[in-house]
Design a protein around this motif. Structure first.
Motif, mmCIF file in Angstrom:
data_model
loop_
_atom_site.group_PDB
_atom_site.id
_atom_site.type_symbol
_atom_site.label_atom_id
_atom_site.label_comp_id
_atom_site.label_asym_id
_atom_site.label_seq_id
_atom_site.Cartn_x
_atom_site.Cartn_y
_atom_site.Cartn_z
ATOM 1 N N GLY A 153 0.827 -1.188 0.000
ATOM 2 C CA GLY A 153 0.000 0.000 0.000
ATOM 3 C C GLY A 153 0.861 1.237 0.000
ATOM 4 O O GLY A 153 1.971 1.240 -0.520
ATOM 5 N N PHE A 154 0.348 2.287 0.615
ATOM 6 C CA PHE A 154 1.063 3.561 0.633
ATOM 7 C C PHE A 154 0.926 4.162 2.012
ATOM 8 O O PHE A 154 -0.170 4.231 2.573
ATOM 9 N N ILE A 155 2.038 4.601 2.587
ATOM 10 C CA ILE A 155 1.990 5.216 3.910
ATOM 11 C C ILE A 155 2.978 6.369 3.956
ATOM 12 O O ILE A 155 4.018 6.339 3.302
ATOM 13 N N GLY A 156 2.636 7.414 4.691
ATOM 14 C CA GLY A 156 3.526 8.563 4.786
ATOM 15 C C GLY A 156 3.106 9.498 5.901
ATOM 16 O O GLY A 156 2.069 9.299 6.544
ATOM 17 N N PRO A 157 3.884 10.535 6.147
ATOM 18 C CA PRO A 157 3.621 11.457 7.254
ATOM 19 C C PRO A 157 2.635 12.554 6.874
ATOM 20 O O PRO A 157 2.652 13.060 5.762
ATOM 21 N N ILE A 158 1.771 12.932 7.795
ATOM 22 C CA ILE A 158 0.889 14.073 7.562
ATOM 23 C C ILE A 158 1.189 15.232 8.502
ATOM 24 O O ILE A 158 0.597 16.299 8.368
ATOM 25 N N GLY A 159 2.106 15.040 9.433
ATOM 26 C CA GLY A 159 2.452 16.154 10.313
ATOM 27 C C GLY A 159 3.342 15.706 11.454
ATOM 28 O O GLY A 159 3.505 14.507 11.714
ATOM 29 N N SER A 160 3.929 16.669 12.142
ATOM 30 C CA SER A 160 4.753 16.381 13.313
ATOM 31 C C SER A 160 4.538 17.472 14.351
ATOM 32 O O SER A 160 4.248 18.620 14.014
ATOM 33 N N CYS A 161 4.683 17.092 15.599
ATOM 34 C CA CYS A 161 4.490 18.042 16.692
ATOM 35 C C CYS A 161 5.161 17.500 17.946
ATOM 36 O O CYS A 161 4.904 16.360 18.350
ATOM 37 N N ASN A 162 6.032 18.298 18.549
ATOM 38 C CA ASN A 162 6.693 17.936 19.811
ATOM 39 C C ASN A 162 7.366 16.566 19.751
ATOM 40 O O ASN A 162 7.355 15.805 20.715
ATOM 41 N N GLY A 163 7.969 16.260 18.608
ATOM 42 C CA GLY A 163 8.703 15.009 18.490
ATOM 43 C C GLY A 163 7.858 13.826 18.070
ATOM 44 O O GLY A 163 8.395 12.729 17.890
ATOM 45 N N LEU A 164 6.543 14.014 17.916
ATOM 46 C CA LEU A 164 5.673 12.941 17.444
ATOM 47 C C LEU A 164 5.366 13.148 15.970
ATOM 48 O O LEU A 164 5.152 14.274 15.524
ATOM 49 N N PHE B 165 9.144 14.056 0.441
ATOM 50 C CA PHE B 165 7.779 14.410 0.820
ATOM 51 C C PHE B 165 7.727 15.580 1.785
ATOM 52 O O PHE B 165 6.907 16.482 1.641
ATOM 53 N N LEU B 166 8.550 15.562 2.780
ATOM 54 C CA LEU B 166 8.277 16.445 3.896
ATOM 55 C C LEU B 166 9.535 16.709 4.696
ATOM 56 O O LEU B 166 10.342 15.819 4.920
ATOM 57 N N ILE B 167 9.697 17.952 5.090
ATOM 58 C CA ILE B 167 10.691 18.286 6.109
ATOM 59 C C ILE B 167 9.951 19.022 7.208
ATOM 60 O O ILE B 167 9.121 19.868 6.937
ATOM 61 N N LYS B 168 10.234 18.695 8.418
ATOM 62 C CA LYS B 168 9.661 19.408 9.550
ATOM 63 C C LYS B 168 10.772 19.753 10.523
ATOM 64 O O LYS B 168 11.732 19.004 10.663
ATOM 65 N N ASP B 169 10.635 20.891 11.173
ATOM 66 C CA ASP B 169 11.520 21.169 12.293
ATOM 67 C C ASP B 169 11.196 20.117 13.351
ATOM 68 O O ASP B 169 10.091 20.099 13.899
ATOM 69 N N TYR B 170 12.141 19.238 13.600
ATOM 70 C CA TYR B 170 11.878 18.096 14.462
ATOM 71 C C TYR B 170 12.768 18.164 15.692
ATOM 72 O O TYR B 170 13.970 18.341 15.591
ATOM 73 N N VAL B 171 12.159 18.025 16.849
ATOM 74 C CA VAL B 171 12.887 18.030 18.108
ATOM 75 C C VAL B 171 12.713 16.692 18.790
ATOM 76 O O VAL B 171 11.589 16.208 18.945
ATOM 77 N N GLU B 172 13.806 16.063 19.145
ATOM 78 C CA GLU B 172 13.707 14.808 19.874
ATOM 79 C C GLU B 172 12.943 15.023 21.179
ATOM 80 O O GLU B 172 13.158 16.019 21.874
ATOM 81 N N SER B 173 12.063 14.087 21.504
ATOM 82 C CA SER B 173 11.304 14.228 22.739
ATOM 83 C C SER B 173 11.034 12.867 23.357
ATOM 84 O O SER B 173 11.200 11.820 22.719
ATOM 85 N N LEU B 174 10.576 12.907 24.598
ATOM 86 C CA LEU B 174 10.185 11.691 25.326
ATOM 87 C C LEU B 174 8.667 11.512 25.326
ATOM 88 O O LEU B 174 8.151 10.641 26.009
ATOM 89 N N VAL B 175 7.963 12.330 24.563
ATOM 90 C CA VAL B 175 6.498 12.323 24.575
ATOM 91 C C VAL B 175 5.975 10.948 24.179
ATOM 92 O O VAL B 175 6.435 10.343 23.205
ATOM 93 N N SER B 176 5.001 10.451 24.934
ATOM 94 C CA SER B 176 4.455 9.117 24.697
ATOM 95 C C SER B 176 3.558 9.101 23.464
ATOM 96 O O SER B 176 2.870 10.079 23.161
ATOM 97 N N THR B 177 3.540 7.971 22.784
ATOM 98 C CA THR B 177 2.671 7.814 21.606
ATOM 99 C C THR B 177 1.293 7.259 21.993
ATOM 100 O O THR B 177 0.432 7.111 21.133
ATOM 101 N N SER B 178 1.094 6.953 23.272
ATOM 102 C CA SER B 178 -0.196 6.378 23.698
ATOM 103 C C SER B 178 -1.017 7.417 24.437
ATOM 104 O O SER B 178 -0.503 8.430 24.904
#
Length: 398
Positions: free
Chosen positions: A100-111, A385-398
């Motif tokens: 199939g096809f998968i890709g990013p639609i956005g980033s925020c606070n390391g997620l 596809f995409l570049i975002k200002d990305y900051v490493e974080s410990l933010v949980s994905t759940s």
């Protein structure tokens, strides 16, 4: 010799300076350190410190078709060195949901929010991924009919009042808007757009959506789209010759109240461009970009969010300097509607601007100080596809 005692507060302060990769290893030191590293207060403190750490410049997110669903994040030590050798500690994500096809639609606070379209599934699948902690959320199912799933547009943002991450989906022809709250894990219908965003043009598809052009721009706890009053862009391609300046507006969705505001464009924007203008986020600010008379590309920055008087012309760059023959594209396609030039990011020292355009896989790296385009050597197998200002974080994905 007596053992040295360090107060808990001092340990937390010292650890907050460390990168995520080091903190992941230090979880094994003791139960108390493991608890501290996952503590929400420490996670937020570490994020704030990381956000202003100039050593964490930028991360690139690339989709490599030859490797399937493989995403690679790597730091840019300096912006001009766009494609060095991929670092040995690159973070790769493999999803096992079939072809199939998968890709990013956005980033925020390391997620990162990822979206997937799979031929054997009617529903759209979304994921929240933290590349730094190498954690992936459970799949988020967006139920829809297979024949209409490419009509749904998605955006990802953060409610700063409640510290909750949200995914927004909307269907332009129905003007239906849904919000997914990562806290309660359900899709809810909210008020429809007062004006439908122009990102819903009929040539939009999953790849167009992932280009960054069709995504809601996240700024200060809001998602923002460009719209045109009294126009129905989901029914036909926009004839820019029939649009007037006073029809342009920015629709801003407040993720806290889930209500809309309308923002006006710069007063210096007084002539309808030949091609589709765009919204983006550069250095944390909302930016508006447009063509000027087929000769120049202009970028405006809203220095104070929601304050129209704060719009400032950031750059005016000639297509000649960008090494683009604008006439070739605007003459070959009616009204130049399919030519889109989009600013991806601006370096910390404001000397380098990276742009993408839908006529070449390779980005444009423009040195503002020397007014020149820097060459990049991209492998043709990599789709940009995409570049975002990305900051490493410990933010949980759940």
């Amino acid at each position: 010799m007596l053992p040295v005692y360090l107060p808990h507060e001092l340990i937390a302060e010292v650890l907050s300076f460390l990168p995520v990769k080091s903190l992941m290893r230090l979880r094994c030191v003791s139960k108390s350190w493991n608890t501290l590293i996952y503590d929400p207060t420490f996670v937020n403190h570490h994020l704030k410190r990381s956000s202003r750490n100039i050593n964490l410049i930028l991360y690139l997110l690339l989709y490599i078709p030859s490797n399937g669903f493989n995403f690679t994040c790597f730091p840019l030590r300096s912006v001009p060195d766009i494609i060095p050798v991929l670092l040995a500690d690159n973070l790769n994500l493999q999803l096992n949901d079939g072809k199939g096809f998968i890709g990013p639609i956005g980033s925020c606070n390391g997620l990162l929010c990822l979206i997937g379209y799979f031929p054997n599934k009617e529903d759209i699948l979304l994921y929240i991924w933290n590349p730094a902690t190498i954690t992936l959320s459970n799949k988020i199912v967006f139920p829809c009919m297979k024949f209409s799933r490419l009509r749904w547009m998605f955006a990802f943002g953060y409610d700063i009042s409640s510290n909750i991450y949200k995914i927004v989906a909307f269907h332009p022809s129905k003007n239906e808007v849904r919000v997914f709250n990562l806290e309660d894990n359900i899709w809810r219908n909210i008020q429809s757009f007062p004006i439908i965003p122009i990102c819903s043009a009929p040539y939009s598809d999953c790849q167009h959506q992932l280009s960054g052009i069709n995504q809601g721009v996240h700024v200060s706890g809001t998602l923002n789209w460009l719209a045109i009053r009294n126009e129905f862009p989901y029914e036909h391609e926009i004839d820019w010759k029939l649009i007037t300046i006073d029809q342009f507006v920015i629709i801003s969705l407040d993720l806290s109240t889930e209500t809309y505001h309308q923002l006006l464009l710069p007063r210096g924007f007084h002539e309808v461009p030949l091609i589709q203008p765009t919204l983006s986020q550069l250095m944390g600010s909302l930016c508006f970009s447009h063509d000027f008379q087929g000769t120049d590309f202009i970028i405006w920055q809203m220095k104070e969010f929601r304050i129209q008087e704060s719009w400032t012309q950031l750059f005016k760059i000639s297509y000649q300097r960008l090494q683009i023959d604008f006439s070739v594209f605007t003459n070959s396609v009616p009204y130049g509607s399919r030519f889109i030039l989009f600013p991806l990011c601006l370096s910390e020292n404001d000397n380098t601007l990276i742009l993408t355009w839908n006529r070449d896989k390779k980005p444009i790296v423009y040195n503002l100080k020397d007014n020149r385009v820097e060459k990049t050597n991209f492998d043709d197998g990599i789709r940009w596809f995409l570049i975002k200002d990305y900051v490493e974080s410990l933010v949980s994905t759940s």
